[in-house]
Each structure stands twice: as structure tokens, then as C-alpha cells.
Design a protein around this motif. Structure first.
Motif, PDB file in Angstrom:
ATOM      1  N   ARG A 126      27.282  34.993  27.462  1.00  0.00           N
ATOM      2  CA  ARG A 126      28.188  34.539  28.594  1.00  0.00           C
ATOM      3  C   ARG A 126      28.603  33.091  28.241  1.00  0.00           C
ATOM      4  N   SER A 175      37.946  39.329  30.887  1.00  0.00           N
ATOM      5  CA  SER A 175      38.289  39.657  32.424  1.00  0.00           C
ATOM      6  C   SER A 175      37.586  40.811  32.724  1.00  0.00           C
ATOM      7  N   LEU A 218      33.927  40.117  33.191  1.00  0.00           N
ATOM      8  CA  LEU A 218      33.668  39.169  34.413  1.00  0.00           C
ATOM      9  C   LEU A 218      33.830  40.252  35.475  1.00  0.00           C
ATOM     10  N   TYR A 221      30.693  42.252  35.370  1.00  0.00           N
ATOM     11  CA  TYR A 221      29.492  41.359  35.683  1.00  0.00           C
ATOM     12  C   TYR A 221      29.199  41.255  37.384  1.00  0.00           C
ATOM     13  N   GLY A 251      29.306  42.898  29.639  1.00  0.00           N
ATOM     14  CA  GLY A 251      29.604  42.797  31.313  1.00  0.00           C
ATOM     15  C   GLY A 251      28.582  43.551  31.949  1.00  0.00           C
ATOM     16  N   GLY A 292      34.441  32.042  41.821  1.00  0.00           N
ATOM     17  CA  GLY A 292      34.413  32.604  40.654  1.00  0.00           C
ATOM     18  C   GLY A 292      35.663  32.174  40.060  1.00  0.00           C
ATOM     19  N   ASN A 306      33.618  30.189  36.464  1.00  0.00           N
ATOM     20  CA  ASN A 306      33.710  31.142  35.354  1.00  0.00           C
ATOM     21  C   ASN A 306      35.120  31.620  34.967  1.00  0.00           C
ATOM     22  N   GLY A 307      35.993  31.743  35.745  1.00  0.00           N
ATOM     23  CA  GLY A 307      37.217  32.575  35.416  1.00  0.00           C
ATOM     24  C   GLY A 307      38.256  31.241  34.465  1.00  0.00           C
ATOM     25  N   THR A 316      35.907  29.779  31.111  1.00  0.00           N
ATOM     26  CA  THR A 316      36.656  30.342  30.029  1.00  0.00           C
ATOM     27  C   THR A 316      37.827  29.619  29.221  1.00  0.00           C
ATOM     28  N   GLN A 321      33.377  37.746  41.059  1.00  0.00           N
ATOM     29  CA  GLN A 321      33.712  38.038  39.576  1.00  0.00           C
ATOM     30  C   GLN A 321      35.137  38.534  39.459  1.00  0.00           C
ATOM     31  N   ALA A 351      36.938  35.501  39.190  1.00  0.00           N
ATOM     32  CA  ALA A 351      36.954  35.297  37.901  1.00  0.00           C
ATOM     33  C   ALA A 351      37.937  35.846  36.955  1.00  0.00           C
ATOM     34  N   ALA A 352      37.760  37.365  37.132  1.00  0.00           N
ATOM     35  CA  ALA A 352      38.560  37.981  36.160  1.00  0.00           C
ATOM     36  C   ALA A 352      40.257  37.701  36.393  1.00  0.00           C
TER      37      ALA A 352
END
Length: 420
Positions: free
Chosen positions: A30, A56, A59, A62, A114, A245, A249-250, A254, A369, A372-373
Motif C-alpha cells: 500500500r 482507485s 482503494l 480495500y 485490494g 479517505g 489515501n486518495g 497517492t 475508501q 479515497a478512490a
């Protein structure tokens, strides 16, 4: 004169330790996406948007897999689910080195990894703390959540260095090997429930049994979701965590490295800065867990989201070809705030939804997530069309302010009765 009895370490702490190592093993791959975007673009010619689409998928899975994994842990046990998840992560990381087309990136990097990492994501943390701890539940949530940051701290500089010296394939194989090494530790030491070793949860006078699995794992996860959706608390938690998210993370996880590189900062330097976020994230998350045992979680979430939003709004003015003091200040501050939101969110799910809290949190984390995606793809497209990430930073900052308001709107008292 009688000899004083020897105090043994409670089994809950052994379970927490093995869980930390397991989460650490899954964190390796990750940590890879942000430093592999440019190498993959250079070798295959894939656009930032194409590569971000694989991120994506990763995420989304996940998060979406998380509640089903929590329900599966009720039926099969944590040990079997986590061992399989780590094996799947290793397979995805290893097979990535053989890919020649972008759909294979989506399959190995997106789907395999994922599903694997999602099967032992934050719902796993919620399951461990709900089953094994009464006292120190917030603190342990913080420590286990910090495992992901620690994995980032360990792997990110390694992946960045290897990808620029001997190639990204070698880095992927290292991550696969580490995930496989953790599997036997899980099989030997992880225990599913206190009764398995003849004890009770840490701090509990009597053991609290988990709900009996009267239906399949998938059906139970969906049933809990539809029941929780009737509560406004669920939507407030899910909405805030979706923004969480998107803003971590997104976006930052990234795109921070390529965004900093756009401003002239070397990739290895940018990756090291992102790894430093992991250092301060460990301290911030553990401290947040400690605070969660003492302060209303709603107020903590409101403060965390507000401060995060302010930091993102000023980030575009801080990025430069060299690392200046304001950038150091951002890294320290943002690191302390990165996943500090997890312990109070886990606490609210447990307080409001009881022993079904881990599954509810799994769905809340799924929204994390999804956010995030969306941010991973949107930021990549923004970079392709405008040549800059600035709009992405500003948008995320404003969304964080909304998340703060959603958190403060949650009612603190009263449990939600679920029909499951």
C-alpha cells in the motif's frame, strides 16, 4: 514464606502484537503506488489517469471488502482470514512484475492487493479491540492503526530507492516476500477469541460473546448495513470518513510525491517526506487513541478534520524545488493528523452499535475508501487536464471543513438497535 505469583502478560497483548505485525506486512504494497506512478508511466507510457484508475480499484476494494471480512471473521475466525489475505497480497505484488498491459495492473495491483489488504483493514482493528479489550480499547486502536503508518515508514523509502536504482519490479518482489513471511506468525500466534485460551478480554470481568453466525458472512454484512442505514449516526460517520479517505489515501497518499516532483523536488526526497508523515502519524494516532479513552470522540473528530482542512488549503503555496521550513511544518502537522480519526470513529461505532460495531465500522471504512478512490482518480485527471494539482488540494481542504461539521452533529448518547 511463600513466593509471590509471577504476573503473566495477558493474551490480549500477544494478539495485539501479532495483529500489528500482520498489518505491517500488508502495509508494504500500500506504500508503493505513489512512488511507482512515474516509473510505470516512463516504462509503459500509461497516463497518470490510467495508473490512478488501478489505484482507485485498489482503494475501493480495500474498503468494500472490509465489512464482509469482518463478518467472515465471525464465522471462520481472524486467523484464517488474515493468513489468506496476506497470501493474496503477496500474490498480487509478485505477479505485478509480469504485467505488460494496463488491465493486468488493475487485476494484480487493483483487485488482488485490494481484496487482500481490505480483508485485514480497519475492520480487523475493530474486531481485535472489540473482542480482546475493554480497558485501553482506544489506545490499542491507535497502536494498531499506526501499523499502516509504520509500514509506510519502513517500506516507502526502500521502494522509492529500489525503483530508481534497480527497478520497480525488485521492490514489488521484496514486498511480496515480506507479506509471505508474516503468514506463519499469524497461524502460530493469532487467536480468535479470549475463550480459545481460557481467559476474558483485557479489563473485562466476564466475557462478552460475539453474535452467533446464524447466516452466511456476506448476508450478515449486508443485513447489518441495511439496519445501520436507518440511523442518522451511520450516515454522519460514513460521510465524514469518506472525506477522510479523499483527503489522505486518495489525494496525499497517492499524489503527494508526483505533485512535489512537479515543483522540482526529487522523487526520492518527496518519498522520504511522505515517509516522515508516517513517523508522526504513529505518534499522532497512538495519542489520539489515548485521548479517545478520555475525551468525547465527536469533538476530537471535529478538531482533526478542521485542522487538516486548513493544512491542505495552504499546501500549494508551500511546495518548492527544495525542502523549506514551512514544508517541514506541514509534514509534521499533517502526519500527526493523518489517521488520528480512526480511534474516535471506531469508538463511536462500538458505542452506538455494540458487538456489531466492527461490521458497521467496516461499512463506514468502505465509504472512506470510496472517497479515497474518487480523489485518486479526480486528482490524476485534474493533473492531466490542468497540469497542476492545485484544485485538488483546495477542494480537499474545503471538504474537510464539511467533515468537521458532520462529526459534531452526531448524537453522543444512546445506542442504535440493529435488526440482524
Amino acid at each position: 514464606m511463600t513466593e509471590a505469583p509471577t504476573r503473566r502478560v495477558h493474551w490480549a497483548w500477544w494478539v495485539a502484537g501479532v495483529s500489528f505485525i500482520s498489518l505491517l506486512g500488508a502495509a508494504g504494497f500500500r506504500a508503493a503506488p505513489s512512488v511507482l506512478i512515474d516509473p510505470l508511466h516512463a516504462e509503459f507510457g500509461w497516463s497518470h489517469g490510467t495508473i490512478s484508475s488501478a489505484v482507485s480499484v485498489n482503494l475501493v476494494l480495500y474498503g468494500v471488502i472490509s465489512p464482509f471480512a469482518a463478518a467472515l471473521m465471525e464465522r471462520l475466525g481472524m486467523r484464517k482470514v488474515v493468513a489468506f489475505a496476506l497470501t493474496l497480497v503477496a500474490a498480487g505484488a509478485g505477479l505485478t512484475v509480469l504485467m505488460t498491459a494496463s488491465w493486468q495492473l488493475i487485476l494484480f495491483w487493483g483487485i488482488f492487493v485490494g481484496v487482500g489488504t481490505g480483508s485485514m483493514a480497519m475492520a480487523f482493528v475493530a474486531t481485535v479491540t472489540s473482542r480482546w479489550f475493554v480497558k485501553r480499547r482506544g489506545l490499542v486502536s491507535g497502536i494498531l492503526t499506526a501499523a499502516g503508518a509504520t509500514g509506510q515508514l519502513i517500506f516507502l523509502p526502500v521502494v522509492a530507492s529500489m525503483s530508481t536504482t534497480i527497478g520497480w519490479r525488485a521492490a514489488s518482489l521484496v514486498i511480496a516476500g515480506v507479506a509471505l513471511l508474516v503468514v506463519p506468525i499469524v497461524l502460530i500466534f493469532l487467536r480468535d477469541h479470549p475463550r480459545d485460551v481460557g481467559t476474558t478480554a483485557y479489563g473485562a470481568e466476564v466475557d462478552e460473546d460475539p453474535p452467533a453466525p446464524t447466516t452466511g458472512a456476506a448476508r450478515r454484512a449486508v443485513t447489518v448495513l441495511f439496519s445501520a442505514m436507518r440511523s442518522g449516526t451511520f450516515w454522519l460517520l460514513a460521510g465524514g470518513f469518506a472525506i477522510c479517505g479523499a483527503s489522505t489515501n486518495g489525494l496525499v497518499g497517492t499524489h503527494f510525491v508526483p505533485a512535489a516532483h512537479d515543483h522540482g523536488l526529487p522523487v526520492t526526497t518527496a518519498a522520504s517526506l511522505l515517509a516522515l508523515v508516517g513517523i508522526f502519524d504513529v505518534a499522532g494516532t497512538i495519542f489520539s487513541g489515548w485521548l479517545t479513552d478520555r475525551i468525547d470522540p465527536r469533538w476530537l473528530l471535529g478538531a482533526y478534520y478542521s485542522l487538516r482542512g486548513l493544512s491542505l488549503l495552504i499546501l500549494p503555496q508551500l511546495l518548492a524545488p527544495s525542502v523549506e521550513p514551512p514544508v517541514w511544518a506541514f509534514i509534521i502537522f499533517y502526519g500527526l493528523d493523518w489517521v488520528a480519526t480512526v480511534p474516535p470513529t471506531v469508538a463511536l461505532c462500538r458505542d452506538k452499535f455494540g458487538m456489531s460495531g466492527p461490521i458497521v465500522f467496516g461499512w463506514v471504512f468502505a465509504s472512506h475508501q470510496l472517497g479515497a478512490a474518487f480523489a485518486a482518480s479526480a486528482a490524476g485527471i485534474t493533473r492531466d487536464t490542468t497540469g497542476s494539482y492545485d484544485l485538488a488540494w483546495y477542494g480537499a481542504g474545503l471538504l474537510c471543513m464539511i467533515a468537521a461539521l458532520l462529526s459534531l452533529a452526531i448524537r453522543r448518547k444512546g445506542k442504535v438497535s440493529l435488526t440482524v
